[in-house]
Design a protein around this motif. Structure first.
Motif, PDB file in Angstrom:
ATOM      1  N   GLN A 120     -29.157  44.807  26.160  1.00  6.48           N
ATOM      2  CA  GLN A 120     -29.720  44.724  24.811  1.00  6.48           C
ATOM      3  C   GLN A 120     -29.275  43.407  24.167  1.00  6.48           C
ATOM      4  OE1 GLN A 120     -30.001  48.068  21.647  1.00  6.48           O
ATOM      5  NE2 GLN A 120     -28.001  47.127  21.321  1.00  6.48           N
ATOM      6  N   GLN A 121     -30.201  42.775  23.483  1.00 11.91           N
ATOM      7  CA  GLN A 121     -29.896  41.542  22.766  1.00 11.91           C
ATOM      8  C   GLN A 121     -30.224  41.735  21.285  1.00 11.91           C
ATOM      9  OE1 GLN A 121     -28.402  39.291  24.567  1.00 11.91           O
ATOM     10  NE2 GLN A 121     -28.823  40.359  26.494  1.00 11.91           N
ATOM     11  N   ALA A 122     -29.366  41.217  20.443  1.00  9.89           N
ATOM     12  CA  ALA A 122     -29.626  41.268  18.999  1.00  9.89           C
ATOM     13  C   ALA A 122     -30.939  40.555  18.695  1.00  9.89           C
ATOM     14  CB  ALA A 122     -28.480  40.629  18.233  1.00  9.89           C
ATOM     15  N   ASP A 123     -31.721  41.152  17.803  1.00 12.52           N
ATOM     16  CA  ASP A 123     -33.068  40.659  17.528  1.00 12.52           C
ATOM     17  C   ASP A 123     -33.369  40.952  16.062  1.00 12.52           C
ATOM     18  OD1 ASP A 123     -35.789  40.259  17.265  1.00 12.52           O
ATOM     19  OD2 ASP A 123     -36.348  41.335  19.076  1.00 12.52           O
ATOM     20  N   PRO A 124     -33.785  39.966  15.299  1.00 12.64           N
ATOM     21  CA  PRO A 124     -34.107  40.224  13.890  1.00 12.64           C
ATOM     22  C   PRO A 124     -35.156  41.316  13.706  1.00 12.64           C
ATOM     23  CG  PRO A 124     -34.049  37.861  14.329  1.00 12.64           C
ATOM     24  CD  PRO A 124     -33.970  38.543  15.660  1.00 12.64           C
ATOM     25  N   VAL A 177     -23.506  46.596  11.695  1.00 10.32           N
ATOM     26  CA  VAL A 177     -23.131  45.262  12.137  1.00 10.32           C
ATOM     27  C   VAL A 177     -23.437  45.121  13.632  1.00 10.32           C
ATOM     28  CG1 VAL A 177     -20.740  45.948  12.649  1.00 10.32           C
ATOM     29  CG2 VAL A 177     -21.267  43.549  12.179  1.00 10.32           C
ATOM     30  N   TRP A 178     -23.821  43.916  14.045  1.00 11.48           N
ATOM     31  CA  TRP A 178     -24.023  43.603  15.460  1.00 11.48           C
ATOM     32  C   TRP A 178     -22.731  43.034  16.047  1.00 11.48           C
ATOM     33  CZ3 TRP A 178     -27.804  44.645  18.860  1.00 11.48           C
ATOM     34  CH2 TRP A 178     -29.065  45.021  18.363  1.00 11.48           C
ATOM     35  N   TYR A 179     -22.440  43.440  17.289  1.00  9.28           N
ATOM     36  CA  TYR A 179     -21.352  42.846  18.068  1.00  9.28           C
ATOM     37  C   TYR A 179     -21.993  42.072  19.217  1.00  9.28           C
ATOM     38  CZ  TYR A 179     -17.737  45.484  15.642  1.00  9.28           C
ATOM     39  OH  TYR A 179     -16.881  45.972  14.687  1.00  9.28           O
ATOM     40  N   TRP A 180     -21.781  40.773  19.242  1.00 11.07           N
ATOM     41  CA  TRP A 180     -22.493  39.895  20.160  1.00 11.07           C
ATOM     42  C   TRP A 180     -21.643  39.532  21.380  1.00 11.07           C
ATOM     43  CZ3 TRP A 180     -23.071  36.761  15.165  1.00 11.07           C
ATOM     44  CH2 TRP A 180     -24.162  37.225  14.419  1.00 11.07           C
ATOM     45  N   GLU A 222     -24.437  41.269  26.800  1.00 16.97           N
ATOM     46  CA  GLU A 222     -24.962  42.419  26.056  1.00 16.97           C
ATOM     47  C   GLU A 222     -24.544  42.292  24.596  1.00 16.97           C
ATOM     48  OE1 GLU A 222     -26.990  45.328  26.227  1.00 16.97           O
ATOM     49  OE2 GLU A 222     -25.588  46.828  27.025  1.00 16.97           O
ATOM     50  N   ASP A 223     -25.472  42.636  23.696  1.00 18.87           N
ATOM     51  CA  ASP A 223     -25.159  42.791  22.278  1.00 18.87           C
ATOM     52  C   ASP A 223     -25.294  44.269  21.937  1.00 18.87           C
ATOM     53  OD1 ASP A 223     -25.031  40.006  22.160  1.00 18.87           O
ATOM     54  OD2 ASP A 223     -27.125  39.840  21.504  1.00 18.87           O
ATOM     55  N   LEU A 224     -24.348  44.790  21.200  1.00 21.97           N
ATOM     56  CA  LEU A 224     -24.385  46.191  20.791  1.00 21.97           C
ATOM     57  C   LEU A 224     -24.400  46.290  19.274  1.00 21.97           C
ATOM     58  CD1 LEU A 224     -21.814  47.736  23.306  1.00 21.97           C
ATOM     59  CD2 LEU A 224     -24.310  47.931  23.395  1.00 21.97           C
ATOM     60  N   TYR A 225     -25.024  47.335  18.791  1.00 16.69           N
ATOM     61  CA  TYR A 225     -25.151  47.561  17.352  1.00 16.69           C
ATOM     62  C   TYR A 225     -24.209  48.689  16.949  1.00 16.69           C
ATOM     63  CZ  TYR A 225     -27.382  48.603  12.856  1.00 16.69           C
ATOM     64  OH  TYR A 225     -27.638  48.806  11.527  1.00 16.69           O
ATOM     65  N   SER A 226     -23.596  48.535  15.803  1.00 17.43           N
ATOM     66  CA  SER A 226     -22.770  49.608  15.253  1.00 17.43           C
ATOM     67  C   SER A 226     -23.321  50.017  13.894  1.00 17.43           C
ATOM     68  CB  SER A 226     -21.317  49.161  15.100  1.00 17.43           C
ATOM     69  OG  SER A 226     -20.564  50.187  14.482  1.00 17.43           O
ATOM     70  N   PRO A 227     -23.691  51.303  13.729  1.00 18.91           N
ATOM     71  CA  PRO A 227     -24.215  51.749  12.432  1.00 18.91           C
ATOM     72  C   PRO A 227     -23.126  51.989  11.401  1.00 18.91           C
ATOM     73  CG  PRO A 227     -24.153  53.589  13.958  1.00 18.91           C
ATOM     74  CD  PRO A 227     -23.718  52.379  14.738  1.00 18.91           C
ATOM     75  N   GLY A 228     -21.878  52.183  11.870  1.00 14.93           N
ATOM     76  CA  GLY A 228     -20.794  52.485  10.955  1.00 14.93           C
ATOM     77  C   GLY A 228     -19.611  53.066  11.697  1.00 14.93           C
TER      78      GLY A 228
END
Length: 664
Positions: A155-159, A200-203, A219-225
């Motif tokens: 997964q990659q961070a994407d606007p 927040v995104w962790y890249w 890999e980029d991972l997303y954290s909702p909280g």
């Protein structure tokens, strides 16, 4: 300073979903995650919950317990330095501790067949529990790291990629979305704690095993909280991640984790009929490992076998090779019958599919041996169960396969009328188990008449002759069936005589293939051993002895048989590098564990003395190397025979289970 332990663990749930990671808790593969859910079992495997980053605050000091690789070759934080112990049985359990505190984490993936799971069909979930003991109070913070992507890709961070979340008491509902696409809804629930919305995104996580394999490794991972929990000694918190959104579930309780562990123990006892307090730990490990490959396929509403974890699907050839060990040795006869029925139902033009279809898709029939393996495995099932009513049901499929091979079918598969041997000839495909293809070209084409295929053909004719004779005693068309039995028997004799074409007196071995232009391939490969291992064998004792002696000297290793003798100019001793390099080495010297079963069966046929094979290295591998509690797909041909490929392979486990019980 501790070494970072990259051995792996694996949990499965009977649907194709899995959870997996490393002992040190660092993610090293694209396939590592705590909820990789098969949304169309066992397919559409999707990473939803990657992991949870935990930190513990005690005596005004914040201690990060996680371990991560980052793209700049940094490992941070280094929670593994505080990791005191790891246990795989009964569930993966980590213990971090210092002088005045101890935190344990356990993970379980409830099996779909657990009778007490309050779940709709085909729903995957994972339970995580943290338990704290300490001289001082503490604060535990758990940051959720999530994704929604195919398990083969990072997964990659994407606007344009967003994760919606609905926050409710003791749970959040998550769903990824981007323009024109909506992801999978799923839930995170917990027994206690205060949730803080903090997206927040962790890249730039680095995945070193993918680096080694020449694949994408970022890999980029997303954290909702994150969740905050106040701890006292004896405190436990349980979390659940599950596919879908079910608003009618009762509040999550800590006891659900204990109940899930007990339910899994009870299920295994019921499946395998062993006692939990049995002293034979090794046999239990093998049985549990074998169960991880048995899954339900929604598109056919029946059982199938995952060839290996993490990245394989269910394949016909692999399933049929693994079936005797997974289902007959373990006396799971209903499972064996269901698998044979499923494959038989998909027989087309005399071929058995090598891959099952997903919903709405067509099967793939790119295998010459699956149909013959189906007959061989049917014979082993019938011998084990005496289920002759099942023979009546399946015999028309035997006839369909026979007629197709005689008349000719796809890939120019056809019996040569002059010698009765099976031949095939099709460009740019690989139809035997040595099926690696690089840049559209098979690495080991093996066109013409492969030795193990014709050994299977001989065994199939022997089975068919015996079955036709047996059925003639029951059915009204006795004369027709007796004529069939005689025809099969005559053809079997022709094939037996023609199999001598494979004898190579110069090397005291069998030619690997008779090519379409009648050239003889004299490479020393394990296919000769396979040809000696089937229920009916065409080769006399003196030839069997010589073949096995050559195989013992040139192919046998502590972990299985090499796929090519080391003195061969094409031999490759290590299966490393990028995809093309590994595919070129795959069958050019790499050790395959599943082949040890054929070696043992052939040895037992031709020799009275014990098999010259020491099980200890393989059993130590099962218990303490690579994937703890399972057996790898392949090993390097060169010492020290480093494990490679899939960390848990169905036919590796099955063939060890099929034979190791004779000596333990």
């Amino acid at each position: 300073m501790k070494n970072l332990d990259r051995r792996e663990w694996l949990l499965t749930n009977g649907l194709g979903s899995f959870a997996s990671g490393t002992v040190s808790d660092a993610r090293t593969r694209t396939y590592h995650g705590w909820l990789v859910a098969a949304l169309d079992p066992p397919s559409q495997r999707t990473l939803l919950l990657s992991h949870i980053e935990a930190s513990l605050e005690v005596t005004h000091k914040v201690i990060a317990l996680g371990t991560n690789y980052w793209g700049n070759n940094i490992i941070e934080p280094e929670g593994f330095q505080l990791l005191d112990s790891f246990e795989i049985d009964p569930v993966p359990t980590w213990v971090w501790q210092e002088d005045n505190w101890r935190l344990a984490r356990r993970i379980i993936m409830p099996h779909a067949a657990q009778s007490n799971a309050v779940l709709p069909d085909n729903t995957s979930r994972v339970l995580i529990q943290y338990c704290y003991t300490g001289e001082v109070k503490g604060i535990l913070r758990l940051r959720f790291m999530i994704a929604d992507r195919d398990f083969h890709h990072q997964q990659q961070a994407d606007p344009n990629l967003h994760f919606s979340q609905i926050v409710e008491p003791q749970q959040i509902i998550l769903q990824a979305q981007r323009p024109g696409w909506i992801g999978t809804p799923w839930q995170l629930r917990w027994t206690e704690g205060k949730y803080q919305y903090d997206p927040v995104w962790y890249w730039n996580y680095r995945l070193p095993e993918e680096t080694n394999r020449g694949l994408g490794d970022r890999e980029d991972l997303y954290s909702p909280g994150y969740l905050t929990i106040a701890l006292e000694t004896g405190s436990c918190i349980t979390l659940e991640a599950r596919v879908g959104h079910n608003s009618t579930l009762p509040a999550l309780q800590n006891v659900e984790f204990t109940d899930a562990v007990q339910a899994e123990q009870n299920r295994l006892v019921q499946v395998f009929n062993f006692e939990n307090n049995s002293s034979h730990q090794l046999q239990r490990q093998l049985l549990r490992a074998s169960d991880q490959f048995i899954v339900h396929r929604a598109s056919i509403a029946g059982p199938t076998v995952i060839a290996g974890y993490h990245w394989f699907n269910d394949w016909g050839r692999d399933t049929l090779i693994a079936l005797p060990g997974l289902a007959l040795t373990t006396q799971r006869f209903d499972l064996a019958k269901g698998l044979l029925q499923t494959f038989g139902r998909y027989c087309r033009n005399g071929l058995i599919p090598n891959t099952f279809p997903d919903t709405g898709a067509e099967p793939s029939y790119n295998s010459i041996d699956a149909a013959l393996l189906w007959i061989e495995t049917l014979g082993l099932y019938l011998e084990a169960t005496q289920d002759w009513d099942f023979l009546v049901e399946e015999y028309p499929i035997v006839q369909q396969i026979y007629k197709a091979f005689i008349a000719g079918t796809k890939f120019n598969i056809q019996v040569d009328a002059t010698d009765g041997l099976v031949s095939w000839d099709a460009p740019d495909v690989a139809l035997t188990w040595m099926d690696a293809v690089v840049c559209g070209q098979p690495v080991t084409p093996r066109r013409g008449k492969p030795v193990e295929i014709n050994a299977l053909w001989y065994s199939a004719l022997c089975w068919a002759s015996t079955w036709a004779e047996r059925l003639s005693q029951k059915e009204g068309s006795k004369s027709r069936l007796m004529n069939q039995a005689r025809r099969y028997q005559q053809q079997a004799q022709q094939v037996k005589d023609s199999m001598q074409k494979f004898w190579n007196p110069t090397k005291s071995y069998l030619y690997d293939t008779i090519e379409p232009d009648d050239r003889l391939n004299s490479q020393i490969r394990p296919n000769a051993v396979l040809a000696l291992s089937y229920q009916h064998c065409a080769f006399p004792t003196h030839q069997g002895h010589q073949v096995l002696e050559v195989a013992r000297q040139k192919l046998l290793t502590p972990y299985g048989l090499r796929s090519l003798a080391p003195e061969d100019s094409q031999y490759t001793g290590q299966c490393t590098g990028d995809v093309q390099q590994r595919d070129r080495a795959y069958h050019q010297g790499t050790v395959w564990t599943w082949l040890i079963g054929a070696y043992i069966r052939a040895w037992q046929r031709y020799h009275l003395e014990p098999v010259p094979f020491d099980w200890q290295p393989l059993l130590e591998h099962l218990q303490a190397q690579a994937c703890l509690g399972s057996i790898s797909e392949i090993f390097d041909g060169d010492p020290p025979h480093t494990p490679r490929g899939a960390i848990a392979q169905a036919w590796s486990v099955a063939e060890v289970l099929r034979h190791v019980t004779l000596v333990v």
